[in-house]
Design an enzyme around this catalytic site. Sequence first.
Site, PDB file in Angstrom:
ATOM      1  N   HIS A 197      17.293 -12.235  -6.875  1.00 48.57           N
ATOM      2  CA  HIS A 197      16.597 -11.111  -6.237  1.00 48.57           C
ATOM      3  C   HIS A 197      17.599  -9.980  -6.037  1.00 48.57           C
ATOM      4  CE1 HIS A 197      14.080  -8.757  -3.506  1.00 48.57           C
ATOM      5  NE2 HIS A 197      15.088  -8.721  -2.657  1.00 48.57           N
ATOM      6  N   SER A 224      17.821  -5.973  -4.409  1.00 48.71           N
ATOM      7  CA  SER A 224      17.118  -4.975  -3.608  1.00 48.71           C
ATOM      8  C   SER A 224      18.126  -4.015  -3.006  1.00 48.71           C
ATOM      9  CB  SER A 224      16.315  -5.661  -2.496  1.00 48.71           C
ATOM     10  OG  SER A 224      15.846  -4.720  -1.550  1.00 48.71           O
TER      11      SER A 224
END
Length: 368
Positions: free
Chosen positions: A230, A232
Amino acid sequence: MRSVWPLVLPVCSALLSANLSAQPTETTPATSAPEMPTEAMNSCLQASIPSAAATMTVAELRQGCQLLYEQQLQSAGESELQEQQVSSEDSTGDKGERLLKRRMTLEALNRANRFMLTPHKINYFFPASYTRTPNESPYRDNDNESLSDLSKAEADFQLSIKILLREDIFGDNGHLYLGYTNHSLWQLYSDADSAPFRETNHQPELILSFTNDWEFLGFRNVLNDVILNHQSNGQGGLLSRSWNRVMLNSVFERGNFAFALNPWYRLPESAQEYPGDPDGDDNPDITDYMGKFEFNAAYQRKDDIYSVMLRNALDGDNRGALELGWSFPISSNLRGQLKYFKGYGHSLIDYNVDLEVFALGIVFTDLF
Protein backbone atom coordinates in the site's frame (compact mmCIF):
# COMPACT_ATOMS: atom_id res chain seq x y z
CA MET A 1 -8.40 6.91 -0.05
CA ARG A 2 -8.94 3.23 0.57
CA SER A 3 -6.28 1.09 2.15
CA VAL A 4 -5.49 -2.60 1.57
CA TRP A 5 -2.46 -4.26 3.14
CA PRO A 6 0.60 -3.33 1.12
CA LEU A 7 3.98 -4.23 0.10
CA VAL A 8 6.73 -3.21 -2.25
CA LEU A 9 10.31 -4.09 -2.68
CA PRO A 10 12.44 -2.59 -5.36
CA VAL A 11 15.79 -4.34 -5.75
CA CYS A 12 16.67 -3.24 -2.44
CA SER A 13 15.13 -6.12 -0.54
CA ALA A 14 17.93 -8.51 -1.21
CA LEU A 15 20.70 -6.12 -2.11
CA LEU A 16 20.21 -3.20 0.26
CA SER A 17 21.62 -2.63 3.62
CA ALA A 18 25.30 -3.17 4.39
CA ASN A 19 27.77 -0.40 3.46
CA LEU A 20 30.62 -1.31 1.14
CA SER A 21 34.04 -2.01 2.44
CA ALA A 22 37.16 -1.77 0.30
CA GLN A 23 37.56 -4.16 -2.63
CA PRO A 24 40.94 -5.39 -3.91
CA THR A 25 41.84 -4.71 -7.53
CA GLU A 26 43.52 -7.17 -9.85
CA THR A 27 46.88 -5.48 -9.36
CA THR A 28 46.69 -5.32 -5.57
CA PRO A 29 47.17 -8.52 -3.54
CA ALA A 30 44.15 -9.31 -1.40
CA THR A 31 44.69 -9.30 2.35
CA SER A 32 42.71 -11.45 4.75
CA ALA A 33 40.93 -9.97 7.74
CA PRO A 34 42.33 -10.77 11.20
CA GLU A 35 40.56 -13.59 12.97
CA MET A 36 38.24 -12.70 15.80
CA PRO A 37 39.87 -13.54 19.17
CA THR A 38 38.66 -16.86 20.59
CA GLU A 39 37.18 -15.36 23.76
CA ALA A 40 35.30 -12.72 21.77
CA MET A 41 34.09 -15.36 19.28
CA ASN A 42 32.71 -17.53 22.08
CA SER A 43 30.93 -14.56 23.63
CA CYS A 44 29.44 -13.60 20.26
CA LEU A 45 28.22 -17.16 19.63
CA GLN A 46 26.53 -17.31 23.03
CA ALA A 47 24.85 -13.96 22.49
CA SER A 48 23.81 -14.72 18.90
CA ILE A 49 22.17 -18.13 19.34
CA PRO A 50 18.87 -16.81 20.86
CA SER A 51 18.26 -14.34 18.01
CA ALA A 52 19.74 -16.22 15.04
CA ALA A 53 17.65 -18.05 12.45
CA ALA A 54 16.86 -21.61 13.55
CA THR A 55 18.39 -23.07 10.39
CA MET A 56 21.82 -21.42 10.81
CA THR A 57 24.72 -23.83 11.27
CA VAL A 58 27.60 -23.28 13.71
CA ALA A 59 29.82 -22.40 10.75
CA GLU A 60 27.36 -19.75 9.60
CA LEU A 61 27.13 -18.33 13.12
CA ARG A 62 30.92 -18.10 13.23
CA GLN A 63 30.95 -16.39 9.84
CA GLY A 64 28.38 -13.87 11.05
CA CYS A 65 30.36 -13.10 14.19
CA GLN A 66 33.51 -12.64 12.10
CA LEU A 67 31.70 -10.20 9.81
CA LEU A 68 30.46 -8.20 12.79
CA TYR A 69 34.00 -8.12 14.17
CA GLU A 70 35.35 -6.79 10.86
CA GLN A 71 32.67 -4.08 10.82
CA GLN A 72 33.67 -3.01 14.32
CA LEU A 73 37.33 -2.76 13.31
CA GLN A 74 36.46 -0.75 10.22
CA SER A 75 34.29 1.68 12.18
CA ALA A 76 37.06 2.13 14.71
CA GLY A 77 39.62 2.70 11.96
CA GLU A 78 41.92 0.06 13.43
CA SER A 79 42.55 -1.83 10.22
CA GLU A 80 42.08 -1.69 6.47
CA LEU A 81 40.09 -4.86 5.91
CA GLN A 82 38.77 -6.76 2.95
CA GLU A 83 35.34 -8.28 3.30
CA GLN A 84 36.59 -11.87 3.22
CA GLN A 85 39.80 -13.63 2.33
CA VAL A 86 39.93 -13.55 -1.47
CA SER A 87 41.02 -16.61 -3.42
CA SER A 88 42.53 -16.51 -6.88
CA GLU A 89 39.07 -17.22 -8.32
CA ASP A 90 37.72 -13.98 -6.86
CA SER A 91 39.93 -11.86 -9.09
CA THR A 92 37.73 -12.93 -12.01
CA GLY A 93 34.85 -10.94 -10.59
CA ASP A 94 32.80 -13.08 -8.15
CA LYS A 95 32.65 -10.26 -5.62
CA GLY A 96 28.90 -9.71 -6.02
CA GLU A 97 28.03 -13.20 -4.79
CA ARG A 98 30.10 -12.69 -1.64
CA LEU A 99 28.50 -9.30 -0.99
CA LEU A 100 25.00 -10.74 -1.22
CA LYS A 101 25.95 -13.68 0.96
CA ARG A 102 27.51 -11.31 3.50
CA ARG A 103 24.34 -9.25 3.80
CA MET A 104 22.05 -12.26 4.02
CA THR A 105 24.28 -13.88 6.66
CA LEU A 106 24.19 -10.74 8.83
CA GLU A 107 20.41 -10.56 8.47
CA ALA A 108 20.02 -14.22 9.46
CA LEU A 109 22.26 -13.69 12.48
CA ASN A 110 19.84 -11.11 13.89
CA ARG A 111 16.61 -12.35 12.35
CA ALA A 112 14.83 -13.18 15.60
CA ASN A 113 16.20 -10.24 17.59
CA ARG A 114 13.15 -8.14 18.50
CA PHE A 115 15.42 -5.16 19.24
CA MET A 116 16.76 -5.19 15.67
CA LEU A 117 15.17 -3.23 12.81
CA THR A 118 16.73 -4.33 9.53
CA PRO A 119 17.29 -1.83 6.70
CA HIS A 120 14.90 -2.54 3.84
CA LYS A 121 15.32 -0.21 0.87
CA ILE A 122 17.98 2.50 0.54
CA ASN A 123 18.12 4.93 3.47
CA TYR A 124 19.35 8.37 2.47
CA PHE A 125 19.29 12.12 3.06
CA PHE A 126 19.73 14.48 0.11
CA PRO A 127 20.02 18.08 1.36
CA ALA A 128 20.29 19.19 -2.28
CA SER A 129 17.47 18.07 -4.57
CA TYR A 130 16.77 20.38 -7.50
CA THR A 131 14.16 20.58 -10.27
CA ARG A 132 13.65 23.45 -12.68
CA THR A 133 9.86 22.97 -12.84
CA PRO A 134 8.36 22.02 -9.45
CA ASN A 135 4.76 20.78 -9.60
CA GLU A 136 2.68 23.50 -7.98
CA SER A 137 -0.70 22.77 -9.62
CA PRO A 138 -2.12 20.38 -6.97
CA TYR A 139 -1.62 22.97 -4.23
CA ARG A 140 -3.02 25.83 -6.30
CA ASP A 141 -6.08 23.74 -7.24
CA ASN A 142 -6.60 23.05 -3.55
CA ASP A 143 -6.20 26.75 -2.54
CA ASN A 144 -3.06 25.91 -0.55
CA GLU A 145 -1.30 29.26 -0.78
CA SER A 146 1.63 28.20 1.41
CA LEU A 147 2.72 25.64 -1.21
CA SER A 148 1.62 27.41 -4.37
CA ASP A 149 5.09 28.95 -4.86
CA LEU A 150 7.51 26.07 -4.42
CA SER A 151 11.26 26.47 -4.12
CA LYS A 152 13.16 24.70 -6.90
CA ALA A 153 15.58 23.29 -4.31
CA GLU A 154 14.46 21.11 -1.42
CA ALA A 155 15.62 18.27 0.83
CA ASP A 156 14.72 14.68 -0.02
CA PHE A 157 15.06 11.82 2.45
CA GLN A 158 13.96 8.23 2.88
CA LEU A 159 13.72 5.88 5.88
CA SER A 160 13.10 2.22 5.11
CA ILE A 161 13.05 -0.68 7.61
CA LYS A 162 11.64 -4.16 8.01
CA ILE A 163 11.11 -6.61 10.87
CA LEU A 164 10.66 -10.39 10.85
CA LEU A 165 7.18 -11.63 11.77
CA ARG A 166 7.72 -15.35 11.19
CA GLU A 167 10.51 -17.44 9.73
CA ASP A 168 10.73 -20.83 7.99
CA ILE A 169 7.02 -21.01 7.21
CA PHE A 170 7.63 -23.68 4.56
CA GLY A 171 10.20 -25.99 6.09
CA ASP A 172 13.53 -24.14 6.06
CA ASN A 173 12.33 -21.36 3.74
CA GLY A 174 9.67 -18.68 3.52
CA HIS A 175 10.17 -15.69 5.87
CA LEU A 176 7.39 -13.20 6.54
CA TYR A 177 8.43 -9.55 7.05
CA LEU A 178 6.62 -6.32 7.81
CA GLY A 179 8.25 -3.44 5.95
CA TYR A 180 7.77 0.31 6.06
CA THR A 181 9.25 3.05 3.87
CA ASN A 182 8.84 6.78 4.43
CA HIS A 183 9.81 9.12 1.59
CA SER A 184 9.60 12.85 2.33
CA LEU A 185 10.13 16.03 0.31
CA TRP A 186 10.99 18.98 2.53
CA GLN A 187 10.87 22.60 1.35
CA LEU A 188 13.89 23.38 3.49
CA TYR A 189 14.90 26.46 1.50
CA SER A 190 11.45 28.01 1.09
CA ASP A 191 11.33 31.79 1.66
CA ALA A 192 7.54 31.98 1.42
CA ASP A 193 6.73 29.68 4.33
CA SER A 194 8.23 27.96 7.37
CA ALA A 195 10.01 25.16 5.48
CA PRO A 196 7.01 22.78 5.21
CA PHE A 197 7.09 19.09 4.29
CA ARG A 198 5.19 19.37 1.03
CA GLU A 199 4.85 15.63 0.46
CA THR A 200 5.36 12.46 2.51
CA ASN A 201 4.72 9.03 1.01
CA HIS A 202 4.03 6.11 3.35
CA GLN A 203 4.61 2.60 2.06
CA PRO A 204 3.80 -0.28 4.46
CA GLU A 205 4.36 -3.76 3.05
CA LEU A 206 3.83 -7.40 3.92
CA ILE A 207 6.64 -9.46 2.38
CA LEU A 208 6.85 -13.23 1.99
CA SER A 209 10.47 -13.89 1.09
CA PHE A 210 12.07 -17.04 -0.33
CA THR A 211 15.81 -17.55 -0.71
CA ASN A 212 16.91 -19.46 -3.79
CA ASP A 213 20.03 -20.79 -5.49
CA TRP A 214 19.36 -21.72 -9.11
CA GLU A 215 21.04 -20.34 -12.19
CA PHE A 216 19.62 -19.03 -15.46
CA LEU A 217 21.86 -17.91 -18.33
CA GLY A 218 24.78 -17.50 -15.93
CA PHE A 219 22.79 -15.43 -13.39
CA ARG A 220 22.02 -16.82 -9.94
CA ASN A 221 18.51 -16.20 -8.61
CA VAL A 222 19.06 -15.49 -4.90
CA LEU A 223 15.71 -14.13 -3.69
CA ASN A 224 12.03 -14.12 -4.63
CA ASP A 225 9.37 -12.09 -2.81
CA VAL A 226 5.60 -11.95 -2.91
CA ILE A 227 4.48 -8.55 -1.66
CA LEU A 228 1.25 -6.90 -0.61
CA ASN A 229 1.85 -3.17 -0.92
CA HIS A 230 0.00 0.00 0.00
CA GLN A 231 1.32 3.44 -0.87
CA SER A 232 -0.30 6.68 0.24
CA ASN A 233 0.61 10.30 0.82
CA GLY A 234 -1.61 10.50 3.90
CA GLN A 235 -3.53 13.48 2.55
CA GLY A 236 -7.29 14.00 2.31
CA GLY A 237 -9.61 15.54 -0.24
CA LEU A 238 -8.18 16.64 -3.57
CA LEU A 239 -4.58 16.14 -2.45
CA SER A 240 -5.11 12.47 -1.59
CA ARG A 241 -3.07 9.93 -3.56
CA SER A 242 -2.97 6.18 -2.91
CA TRP A 243 -3.00 2.73 -4.46
CA ASN A 244 -2.70 -0.95 -3.50
CA ARG A 245 -0.65 -3.57 -5.34
CA VAL A 246 0.28 -7.24 -5.33
CA MET A 247 3.92 -7.43 -6.37
CA LEU A 248 6.58 -9.95 -7.24
CA ASN A 249 10.29 -9.30 -6.80
CA SER A 250 13.04 -11.54 -8.14
CA VAL A 251 16.71 -10.75 -7.51
CA PHE A 252 19.56 -12.09 -9.66
CA GLU A 253 23.32 -11.68 -9.41
CA ARG A 254 26.45 -12.46 -11.32
CA GLY A 255 29.83 -11.31 -10.09
CA ASN A 256 29.71 -7.59 -9.36
CA PHE A 257 26.38 -7.13 -11.15
CA ALA A 258 22.91 -7.60 -9.64
CA PHE A 259 19.42 -6.82 -10.89
CA ALA A 260 15.81 -7.24 -9.81
CA LEU A 261 12.56 -7.58 -11.73
CA ASN A 262 9.52 -6.18 -9.92
CA PRO A 263 6.17 -6.49 -11.79
CA TRP A 264 2.89 -5.67 -10.04
CA TYR A 265 -0.89 -5.82 -10.34
CA ARG A 266 -2.89 -2.88 -9.06
CA LEU A 267 -5.87 -3.91 -6.90
CA PRO A 268 -8.99 -2.21 -8.30
CA GLU A 269 -10.99 0.38 -6.34
CA SER A 270 -14.46 1.82 -6.84
CA ALA A 271 -14.82 5.12 -8.68
CA GLN A 272 -15.28 8.35 -6.74
CA GLU A 273 -18.86 9.60 -6.46
CA TYR A 274 -17.60 13.17 -6.17
CA PRO A 275 -14.17 14.92 -6.27
CA GLY A 276 -12.29 14.15 -3.06
CA ASP A 277 -14.51 11.15 -2.17
CA PRO A 278 -12.46 9.32 0.53
CA ASP A 279 -14.02 5.94 -0.39
CA GLY A 280 -13.22 6.18 -4.09
CA ASP A 281 -10.15 5.86 -6.25
CA ASP A 282 -7.91 8.91 -5.76
CA ASN A 283 -5.96 8.34 -8.96
CA PRO A 284 -7.57 5.87 -11.41
CA ASP A 285 -4.93 6.53 -14.11
CA ILE A 286 -1.87 6.00 -11.92
CA THR A 287 -0.65 2.89 -13.75
CA ASP A 288 -0.61 4.90 -17.00
CA TYR A 289 2.22 6.95 -15.48
CA MET A 290 3.81 4.80 -12.74
CA GLY A 291 3.83 1.75 -15.00
CA LYS A 292 3.30 -1.94 -14.39
CA PHE A 293 6.82 -3.02 -13.48
CA GLU A 294 10.16 -1.77 -12.21
CA PHE A 295 13.66 -2.92 -13.16
CA ASN A 296 16.58 -2.15 -10.85
CA ALA A 297 20.22 -2.96 -11.50
CA ALA A 298 23.52 -2.19 -9.78
CA TYR A 299 27.17 -2.68 -10.63
CA GLN A 300 30.07 -2.37 -8.22
CA ARG A 301 33.45 -1.19 -9.50
CA LYS A 302 36.04 -0.95 -6.75
CA ASP A 303 34.38 1.16 -4.03
CA ASP A 304 31.78 2.76 -6.30
CA ILE A 305 28.25 1.52 -7.02
CA TYR A 306 26.45 2.49 -10.23
CA SER A 307 22.71 1.90 -10.32
CA VAL A 308 19.79 2.28 -12.71
CA MET A 309 16.03 2.11 -12.23
CA LEU A 310 13.49 1.82 -15.07
CA ARG A 311 9.70 1.95 -14.87
CA ASN A 312 7.30 1.64 -17.78
CA ALA A 313 3.58 1.27 -18.45
CA LEU A 314 4.22 -0.94 -21.51
CA ASP A 315 1.65 0.90 -23.58
CA GLY A 316 1.66 3.15 -26.63
CA ASP A 317 2.38 6.30 -24.61
CA ASN A 318 5.62 4.78 -23.26
CA ARG A 319 5.39 6.66 -19.97
CA GLY A 320 7.52 5.73 -16.99
CA ALA A 321 10.73 6.87 -15.33
CA LEU A 322 14.51 6.56 -15.44
CA GLU A 323 16.80 6.99 -12.43
CA LEU A 324 20.60 6.87 -12.51
CA GLY A 325 22.73 6.76 -9.36
CA TRP A 326 26.38 6.81 -8.40
CA SER A 327 27.40 6.21 -4.78
CA PHE A 328 30.91 6.49 -3.36
CA PRO A 329 32.51 6.08 0.08
CA ILE A 330 32.86 9.05 2.43
CA SER A 331 33.77 7.19 5.60
CA SER A 332 33.62 3.65 6.98
CA ASN A 333 29.86 3.89 7.57
CA LEU A 334 28.69 6.65 5.20
CA ARG A 335 28.50 6.96 1.44
CA GLY A 336 27.75 9.90 -0.82
CA GLN A 337 25.40 9.63 -3.77
CA LEU A 338 24.68 11.63 -6.90
CA LYS A 339 21.29 10.84 -8.45
CA TYR A 340 19.41 11.84 -11.61
CA PHE A 341 15.68 11.20 -12.09
CA LYS A 342 13.61 11.78 -15.25
CA GLY A 343 9.97 10.87 -15.71
CA TYR A 344 6.76 10.31 -13.78
CA GLY A 345 6.23 9.30 -10.16
CA HIS A 346 9.03 11.05 -8.32
CA SER A 347 6.43 11.17 -5.55
CA LEU A 348 2.72 10.36 -5.40
CA ILE A 349 1.64 14.00 -5.65
CA ASP A 350 3.74 14.19 -8.85
CA TYR A 351 2.69 10.80 -10.28
CA ASN A 352 1.28 12.30 -13.51
CA VAL A 353 3.90 15.05 -13.99
CA ASP A 354 7.11 14.60 -15.99
CA LEU A 355 9.94 15.90 -13.79
CA GLU A 356 13.72 16.12 -14.08
CA VAL A 357 15.45 16.02 -10.68
CA PHE A 358 19.13 16.22 -9.67
CA ALA A 359 20.06 15.21 -6.11
CA LEU A 360 23.22 14.99 -4.03
CA GLY A 361 23.50 13.69 -0.49
CA ILE A 362 24.39 10.93 1.94
CA VAL A 363 23.40 7.25 1.83
CA PHE A 364 23.20 5.37 5.15
CA THR A 365 22.42 1.93 3.71
CA ASP A 366 23.29 1.26 0.10
CA LEU A 367 22.65 -1.55 -2.39
CA PHE A 368 25.43 -3.77 -1.02
